[in-house]
Motif scaffolding. Structure first.
Motif, PDB file in Angstrom:
ATOM      1  N   ALA A  25      16.781  13.277  14.580  1.00  0.00           N
ATOM      2  CA  ALA A  25      16.022  12.027  14.598  1.00  0.00           C
ATOM      3  C   ALA A  25      16.847  10.874  15.140  1.00  0.00           C
ATOM      4  CB  ALA A  25      15.503  11.695  13.192  1.00  0.00           C
ATOM      5  N   GLY A  26      18.116  10.812  14.764  1.00  0.00           N
ATOM      6  CA  GLY A  26      18.970   9.720  15.222  1.00  0.00           C
ATOM      7  C   GLY A  26      19.078   9.656  16.739  1.00  0.00           C
ATOM      8  N   PRO A  27      19.558  10.725  17.390  1.00  0.00           N
ATOM      9  CA  PRO A  27      19.671  10.686  18.863  1.00  0.00           C
ATOM     10  C   PRO A  27      18.338  10.548  19.586  1.00  0.00           C
ATOM     11  CG  PRO A  27      21.010  12.449  17.932  1.00  0.00           C
ATOM     12  CD  PRO A  27      20.168  11.928  16.818  1.00  0.00           C
ATOM     13  N   LEU A  28      17.269  11.101  19.016  1.00  0.00           N
ATOM     14  CA  LEU A  28      15.985  11.073  19.702  1.00  0.00           C
ATOM     15  C   LEU A  28      15.281   9.726  19.613  1.00  0.00           C
ATOM     16  CD1 LEU A  28      14.559  14.596  18.793  1.00  0.00           C
ATOM     17  CD2 LEU A  28      15.160  13.785  21.071  1.00  0.00           C
ATOM     18  N   ASP A  31      18.890   6.158  19.318  1.00  0.00           N
ATOM     19  CA  ASP A  31      20.130   6.367  20.062  1.00  0.00           C
ATOM     20  C   ASP A  31      20.921   5.082  20.350  1.00  0.00           C
ATOM     21  OD1 ASP A  31      21.883   8.226  21.573  1.00  0.00           O
ATOM     22  OD2 ASP A  31      21.229   7.004  23.272  1.00  0.00           O
ATOM     23  N   PRO A  32      20.294   3.934  20.653  1.00  0.00           N
ATOM     24  CA  PRO A  32      21.080   2.730  20.958  1.00  0.00           C
ATOM     25  C   PRO A  32      21.924   2.227  19.786  1.00  0.00           C
ATOM     26  CG  PRO A  32      18.843   2.499  21.785  1.00  0.00           C
ATOM     27  CD  PRO A  32      18.856   3.720  20.924  1.00  0.00           C
ATOM     28  N   LEU A  33      21.662   2.692  18.577  1.00  0.00           N
ATOM     29  CA  LEU A  33      22.400   2.214  17.408  1.00  0.00           C
ATOM     30  C   LEU A  33      23.766   2.868  17.264  1.00  0.00           C
ATOM     31  CD1 LEU A  33      19.489   2.111  14.781  1.00  0.00           C
ATOM     32  CD2 LEU A  33      20.348   0.255  16.216  1.00  0.00           C
ATOM     33  N   ALA A  38      22.649   5.430  14.111  1.00  0.00           N
ATOM     34  CA  ALA A  38      21.470   6.266  14.335  1.00  0.00           C
ATOM     35  C   ALA A  38      21.242   7.214  13.161  1.00  0.00           C
ATOM     36  CB  ALA A  38      21.635   7.056  15.632  1.00  0.00           C
ATOM     37  N   THR A  39      22.331   7.805  12.639  1.00  0.00           N
ATOM     38  CA  THR A  39      22.202   8.696  11.477  1.00  0.00           C
ATOM     39  C   THR A  39      21.712   7.925  10.258  1.00  0.00           C
ATOM     40  OG1 THR A  39      23.974  10.110  12.305  1.00  0.00           O
ATOM     41  CG2 THR A  39      23.413  10.308   9.975  1.00  0.00           C
ATOM     42  N   LEU A  40      22.268   6.732  10.052  1.00  0.00           N
ATOM     43  CA  LEU A  40      21.838   5.916   8.918  1.00  0.00           C
ATOM     44  C   LEU A  40      20.368   5.534   9.054  1.00  0.00           C
ATOM     45  CD1 LEU A  40      22.638   4.456   6.317  1.00  0.00           C
ATOM     46  CD2 LEU A  40      23.297   2.486   7.716  1.00  0.00           C
TER      47      LEU A  40
END
Length: 429
Positions: A25-28, A31-33, A38-40
């Motif tokens: 979910a994070g990279p998809l 991603d800009p975070l 992104a993981t958080l």
């Protein structure tokens, strides 16, 4: 079966998204975070569906106590299944910028609202069709939905990761598990459509005993019972968030396990729970639901730190052992949770009470992965940081279950209805 399929679908939806959030979910979508941000953000999308659960609990708890358990559960399962299926159709950040992330959050909110009324109704659908003596056992069986959902979702991702390269999963295959919710919800709707309303609610209708505002009655007449129910539920819900969401990410990112190793270990633990949950439910009919919850919380408290200390050895055998031990003991509290909470409240507002208590505990549990991630970051990934979180949840549930057994709140509150109510957990203990 109608109760079990619904809770299994609820669990499947939760774990599908939890596994997805841990890595994809994070990279998809965020991603800009950056990697940590992104993981958080992905973990917070887990939490957001828990935050709105009390709203769903109030809405569907009211409906469950007014129009019936069966009709309400048809609505909740439909919303949940459709929302899950739609996640599989979302555009990623690369396709549409932040649009996909915004819609993802909205769908997670819809899931959270529906789930606010799902668990309490499923417990009542099973337990209110049973006799008073066997109620603790039948209330435990819908809890099988959690390991079933965990097994199905883990197996799905195991097949994906073994059959396809990571690039293909990221490109399109991550959508498949979410789209499978559509046929699953169709099965659940059929089963729930085919059954009768519970005898307890039918008796309330027959005798014109339905409460006009059941939610208000819960807060007005049983605040102590509600507080104890919330504390009793915390470990059973929160341990799954910690073990099956955070620990998977932690095991790969920090301890060096492979993603497949974590999924296999989780599946083994889930398979064992298919046996232990009915056994703990039977045990609850013998010694009382609240006592089983307390034993599970005490055992989890004692192994919380040793378990995560040993896990630092990063061998597959230790990982499997950790998932088994860390699964069995909290499962005691999980298996007996429905019986304990159902015994605390009278018939006319039981749906509202169970839904509210469970949803508030779920709100706290929904933040467990994100809070533990931030705690690990702050402590430099100290080996004991997940143990602190698990120990705190265990202690709260232990004290709450002990209070249910020792206080007179159950006996005092359960006799407020004219209709038949469950034998108090205090007496059963």
């Amino acid at each position: 079966m109608a109760s079990l399929v619904g809770t299994a679908l609820e669990s499947y939806d939760f774990y599908i998204y939890a596994y997805f959030a841990a890595f994809f979910a994070g990279p998809l979508f965020f991603d800009p975070l950056g990697p940590f941000g992104a993981t958080l953000a992905a973990f917070l999308t887990i939490a957001v569906s828990f935050v709105v659960r009390p709203i769903g609990a109030i809405i569907f708890g009211h409906l469950g106590d007014r129009i019936g358990r069966r009709k309400t559960l048809l609505i909740t399962i439909l919303i949940m299944g459709v929302a899950t299926g739609l996640i599989g159709l979302l555009p990623t950040y690369a396709m549409a910028g932040w649009t996909g992330a915004v819609i993802l959050v909205l769908l997670r909110l819809a899931q959270g609202v529906s789930l606010g009324g799902e668990w309490g109704g499923s417990i009542l659908l099973a337990s209110e069709h049973s006799s008073r003596k066997s109620r603790a056992f039948w209330a435990a069986l819908p809890q099988l939905g959690s390991p079933i959902g965990s097994i199905l979702s883990a197996a799905f991702f195991l097949v994906l990761t073994s059959a396809l390269p990571a690039e293909e999963i990221v490109a399109w295959a991550w959508r498949i598990p979410f789209l499978t919710a559509i046929p699953l919800v169709a099965i659940s709707l059929y089963l729930r459509w085919s059954i009768d309303e519970t005898p307890v609610f039918a008796n309330l209708v027959k005798n014109d005993k339905r409460e006009r505002m059941p939610v208000l009655r819960v807060f007005r007449e049983q605040p102590a019972a509600l507080a104890l129910a919330i504390g009793t539920a915390l470990l059973g819900i929160g341990s799954y968030s910690l073990m099956n969401t955070y620990t998977i990410n932690y095991g790969v990112a920090v301890l060096g396990f492979t993603y497949e190793n974590l999924l296999v270990a989780t599946t083994i633990g889930g398979l064992l729970q298919l046996v232990t949950i009915p056994l703990f439910g039977w045990w609850a009919t013998r010694i009382g639901s609240a006592r089983v919850v307390a034993y599970g919380a005490l055992g989890t408290l004692l192994i919380a730190f040793p378990m995560y200390f040993v896990l630092q050895q990063a061998t597959f055998g230790i990982l499997v052992g950790t998932m088994i031990i860390g699964g069995i003991l909290p499962t005691m509290s999980w298996a007996a949770l429905g019986g304990t909470m159902a015994d605390l409240f009278g018939d006319r507002h039981r749906y509202s009470a169970l839904s509210i208590a469970y949803s508030i505990a779920a709100v706290v549990s929904g933040f467990v992965p994100a809070l533990t991630l931030a705690f690990g970051q702050a402590t430099g990934q100290a080996w004991w940081h997940p143990g602190v979180v698990l120990a705190v949840m265990s202690a709260i549930t232990l004290v709450s279950a002990w209070a249910v057994r020792r206080s007179s709140v159950t006996a005092r509150d359960a006799v407020t209805d004219d209709s038949e109510v469950a034998e108090p957990a205090l007496h059963a203990s």
